[in-house]
Structures are given as C-alpha cells and as structure tokens.
Design an enzyme around this catalytic site. Structure first.
Site, PDB file in Angstrom:
ATOM      1  N   HIS B  56       0.830  -1.214   0.000  1.00 41.11           N
ATOM      2  CA  HIS B  56       0.000   0.000   0.000  1.00 41.11           C
ATOM      3  C   HIS B  56       0.868   1.269   0.000  1.00 41.11           C
ATOM      4  CE1 HIS B  56      -3.302  -2.657   0.851  1.00 41.11           C
ATOM      5  NE2 HIS B  56      -2.817  -3.004   2.031  1.00 41.11           N
ATOM      6  N   LYS B 104      -6.120   0.045  10.726  1.00 36.06           N
ATOM      7  CA  LYS B 104      -7.162  -0.125   9.710  1.00 36.06           C
ATOM      8  C   LYS B 104      -8.011  -1.341  10.091  1.00 36.06           C
ATOM      9  CE  LYS B 104      -4.494  -0.518   5.969  1.00 36.06           C
ATOM     10  NZ  LYS B 104      -3.190  -0.666   6.652  1.00 36.06           N
ATOM     11  N   HIS B 218      -7.113  -4.351  -1.211  1.00 38.65           N
ATOM     12  CA  HIS B 218      -6.385  -5.574  -1.571  1.00 38.65           C
ATOM     13  C   HIS B 218      -7.021  -6.204  -2.805  1.00 38.65           C
ATOM     14  CE1 HIS B 218      -6.374  -5.001   2.814  1.00 38.65           C
ATOM     15  NE2 HIS B 218      -5.097  -5.225   2.689  1.00 38.65           N
TER      16      HIS B 218
END
Lengths: 330, 330
Positions: B56, B104, B218
C-alpha cells in the site's frame, strides 16, 4: 484501454481544471488553459518557464511554485505545446528580469520554444534557454536529434529554480542549468507499454517476459528488447550506461533520482534505490541526496529510470533550498 | 507478472532498505526490519504507531516523521505485521507519554495490534487505539468484520499526528482520531486487478470493459461488477454512496482526498478531482482542502478512491500544521 475519463478530447482540460483547483494556493490557469502559472510572482526574479506534452505528470505543472518554475505549458498528450502557449506564458510571468526557458530535447518542443523565444525577444524581452538531454540510451531518437531530455529535467528545474529565487541573473542561470545538465545522465527501462488515450491502444508491444531497455518517456524504442532481468541486473545495466558516459571521478557526490513511469509500485522503486546504491558505492560514488517517485511519467507505463546527477557544495545548497510546488515540497 | 525485483522473498526487505536509505534524514529501520521509526523522537509526546500489510506504499512508512507517525510496522504484502513487530515498535518510540495505535479495520491487523497493546499494557505502558473504518462500500468484507479501513486512515494519521505534536494527551488524541474517523467516508473503484508478487497472478479478473465498484485496497470485491462508465458517472456513484451515508449538512466544509491505487496516471486523478468538486458543489459542500495522489495503493491496481472528510476550524488547523515525512511534506 481503461481510463478514468469522460471524453478523450476533454481529458486534458478537465485534468488541468482539477489540478488548478486542488492547488489554488500555489497556481492558477492562464486564459484558455494555455499555461499553469504561479499565483504569486516575485518582481525582479528571472522567470522560469517549461512545458511539453502532457502525460508526464507531475512534470511540468506539478513543479510550478516557489523554488521551481513560474509557468508550465501543457501540450496535448505526448505533443508539444504551441509557440502561442509559450509566448502567452512568457508574457504572463516575465516581470522584467528576463525568462529562462527549460526545454527537453525533443524536436517539437525545441522548435516551438525557439519560435516563442524569438517572438518575445522581438518585443524586447530577455530570453535564454537551457535544453536538457540527459538520456544516454540512444544518440538520436524517433523524436529528437541528439539525446532526449528526460527525468533529469526536473533536477535542472529545481536547481535553476533555487538560483532564480536567490536573485541570480539570466546568464548565470543559463550557465548553472547547463552545468547541471552536463553533469547528469539518465536511463530508462519499460516493463509494459503506455496507451495514449487518443490512440486507444498501446504505443508498442512487449511480450510477457520482455522489457524495453533504454526506453524514452513516450515509449520510444531504446537500445534493445531483452528478456526481463532481475532488478540488480537491470540496475547494473542502467548504471553501466550512465557511469560509462558520465565517467565521474571516484569519490564524487551525487543525487540519485529513481523515477517511476506511472504504473510502477513505489515498493519497486525503493527496491531499485537499494540496488542502485549498492552499485554506486561499488564504483566509489557517494549518494548525497535522493529523490524517489513517479515524477516524470509516461501515462501508465510500468518501469523506471535512474538519473545520476553529480553534486558539489553549491549544487547541494541549491537542491536543499526550499521548494513549494504541487509535486515537490520541502 | 512483471516486477522490478530480485526474488519474491527478498522484495520487502530490499525495498525497506532502499526506503530507509533514501529518507535517512527522517527515518531509521528497527532491528530485523520490524518497524520504520522516526530518527528523532520528542520526549513527552504521545507516540503514534501504525502498520499493516505492505503493498500500500507510501502508507504507512511514508507517513513516519514530524507531524504524523512515530513508527510503522510493515507486514508482508497484504499480510498483517505480527504482534512482535508492533510490540518492538512501541518499545522503541514510546517515551513515556503513551502510545496511540492507529489501525485499519482488518481482522489480522486489529487482532495483532490488540495483542501487542495488551503486552505493552502489561508492562505498564499506556496504550490506546483508534480503528479506522471509512470504506462505505460493503458492511462486512472478505477480510474484515464491519467496514474496512482504507485511504482515510492517512487523514487520521495526519490530524492525530498534528495533535500529538501540540502536546495533546492520549485520551484527547483518541477522541480526536475517532472524531475524524466518524466524519469521513471512502469509496473505491478498480479498473484493473493487482498482482501479489508471491502469488504471481492477478488477485481477480476484470474483463476489458468492466470495473469493480466498491473495491477494497487488496482488490477485495466491492458492491458489484459493472461496465466501465465515464469519470463523471463513476464520481457520481462513489459520492452518492459516500454522501448518502455521511449525510453532511449543506454548507459543510470538507477535505477531498482523491487517491490512486498505484497504476493510475496522475492526469486521471486530477480529472476525478474536477468531477468530484462539481458534484460536491452541487450538494452544497465546500472543498476546503485537497489531497491528490497515489498514497494508499494496491500494488499496481488501476483505479482510485474518493474520501470525503468533514472539517471544522480545529481540524483545518491540525490538517494545515507542518508535516515532514517521505510522502507528505508541508
């Protein structure tokens, strides 16, 4: 081709409008979107103007602001802006100390900036030019006579931009820009092609196990098509070409710019930083400064370029000087 | 799969080494690369720690530095870091004022940070947590119970980071983080899948004329698979979901974050800024601040997310406060 767009013809305009709105504290658009300019000009400072085809974002509009450019002219994708755009930009940001045009060595850009410069000179403006040609991959290319100007162009924009903020004059800035250009070399590798929206299909084809070695920032051919190699082998190849040409004295300090072409994950760019550092150390070079990111792109092309730019104390001070643009800020 | 890499297993380590070297003025690596930490800690300041799977980038390590995080723990690609990594990070950067964990909402991350927090608390450390869950696309997902935490996480990191620099205490920072999280929503759309290096093939398939609406970071499924639409229609769809859920009062000020997933040209992101601004203005919202770029990515996935984060005067001041990290600097 998959694009976040409404219509091919409106793409550039809509993107420029979004850019100008997002960075309204720094920039504003010229009439008819001919150029992006700094909102606040410094009277008595030499004006720095660049530009070129779009599709390389954040180059050049992302580098407009304190410490770098005063204006950037965006052409259509991979197409030079017109002399009319450049003349309008000069008119808007030249406050009397003259204008320095920073031009990547592509035939259209060089010709159009030359025409714009002549128009402005005929009106009594002082105009000088620095042409960048940092790409060692090929001696001439599809779109250039002589070496192409690529990612290193931003290094010239940053260092000359800092010099301009420090009240250097036009001739001194030209000398500085040429010094930076003479002391840097770049080399790019593409893992995938890019797709120009108006064309709708990839600019070239690459097999699933191939890469283009020495690619240009429009996907132009490089030195050869090869089988995809390891990151270490790619970095060896790139730096072999760069250092073979640059021939830096052992012990030299340099800036290492690892530039993504748009479709390359940042994780891979930092992996290339690691590979390049090890090779440079092995050649007795010290990486004194780093810049890593997708800064001079080719739309969605995957791959990267390396730029090695030799530094000395004055250049380090200019590199470190404050900058506040959409894409670079420190 | 084409990657700039040497070996899949070495990819993360080599990338972290390159990152740490390129930003050695700001960060250093913990032992065994368990975490990236700020080089200079402020005694008496609450420590901010985040982390999550890699892939990320620049999230999270790119947000370590003055005004944001004190440490970030990188897991393998799309895999939570271990409690051991988080405990080591807390140990390294907690200077006594306690640690705030910004997590997260993914099951692995939440569970592992919880374990690390309990270990640290058992040793007498003060630990609090903010879990982000800004993604309105799906109520539960493949990898999360409840909404996923996505790009808005960086907004929490920035604002809570600024609060920590201004000597806010742990409980106050938790309240601040929850306030920011409660007032923001995100929504993503993918035009292409991403390819996890260890898997070697795309995480999902998309036809040449399809997009995944509501995708996770993802590549997890969103709300539906649709035909590729215009940028305006996509922005309408995304903001419809965001504003329908957030239900902001007319006249509200907000931050608009247009985030690229890694394979999206910047030109398209700014085009989305333009589309989103027009829609938000039509709903009576004022975009007071912008952030645009590929900041919370999914390797090479093409597409973007929009995040709308409601602001008030205190939040604007914290957003504007100085930050100096690898990926954000002002």
């Amino acid at each position: 081709m998959k694009r976040l767009m409404n219509a091919v013809d409106a793409m550039l305009d809509e993107s420029l409008d979004g850019f100008a709105a997002a960075h309204a504290d720094i920039v504003e658009l010229g009439a008819d979107r001919k150029f992006v300019r700094r909102r606040a000009l410094s009277r008595g400072k030499v004006a720095l103007i660049s530009g070129g085809g779009s599709g390389h974002e954040p180059l050049h509009a992302g580098f407009v602001g304190h410490g770098m450019l005063d204006a950037a002219c965006p052409g259509q994708v991979f197409t030079s802006p017109t002399p009319d755009q450049m003349a309008a930009a000069i008119e808007a940001v030249d406050t009397g100390a003259g204008s320095m045009l920073i031009v990547k060595n592509y035939e259209g850009d060089v010709m159009n900036f030359e025409m714009a410069g002549e128009l402005a000179a005929a009106e009594g403006r002082k105009i000088m030019t620095v042409v960048t040609n940092d790409d060692v991959a090929v001696p001439n290319s599809t779109w250039s006579t002589g070496r192409r100007g690529v990612a290193g162009t931003l290094v010239v924009e940053k260092i000359v931009g800092a010099g301009a903020e420090q009240s250097m004059g036009l001739a001194e800035l030209q000398e500085l820009g040429r010094k930076v250009n003479d002391r840097m070399r770049s080399f790019g590798v593409a893992l995938t092609p890019c797709t120009v929206p108006a064309a709708g299909k990839p600019t070239f084809e690459l097999a699933v196990d191939e890469m283009e070695v020495g690619v240009g920032i429009h996907g132009e051919p490089g030195r050869r098509r090869s089988k995809l190699a390891s990151a270490d082998a790619i970095a060896e190849d790139m730096l072999g070409a760069i250092l073979g040409d640059l021939a830096p004295p052992v012990g030299s300090e340099c800036l290492l710019l690892v530039n993504g072409f748009g479709g390359t994950p940042l994780m891979e760019l930092y992996l290339m930083v690691n590979a390049a550092r090890r090779i440079l150390a092995g050649r007795g070079l010290k990486v004194a400064r780093h810049l890593t990111g997708s800064l001079v792109t080719s739309l969605d092309m995957a791959g990267c370029s390396l730029t090695v730019s030799l530094l000395d104390e004055p250049l380090i001070r200019l590199w470190d000087a404050p900058v506040k643009t959409a894409a670079l800020s420190w």
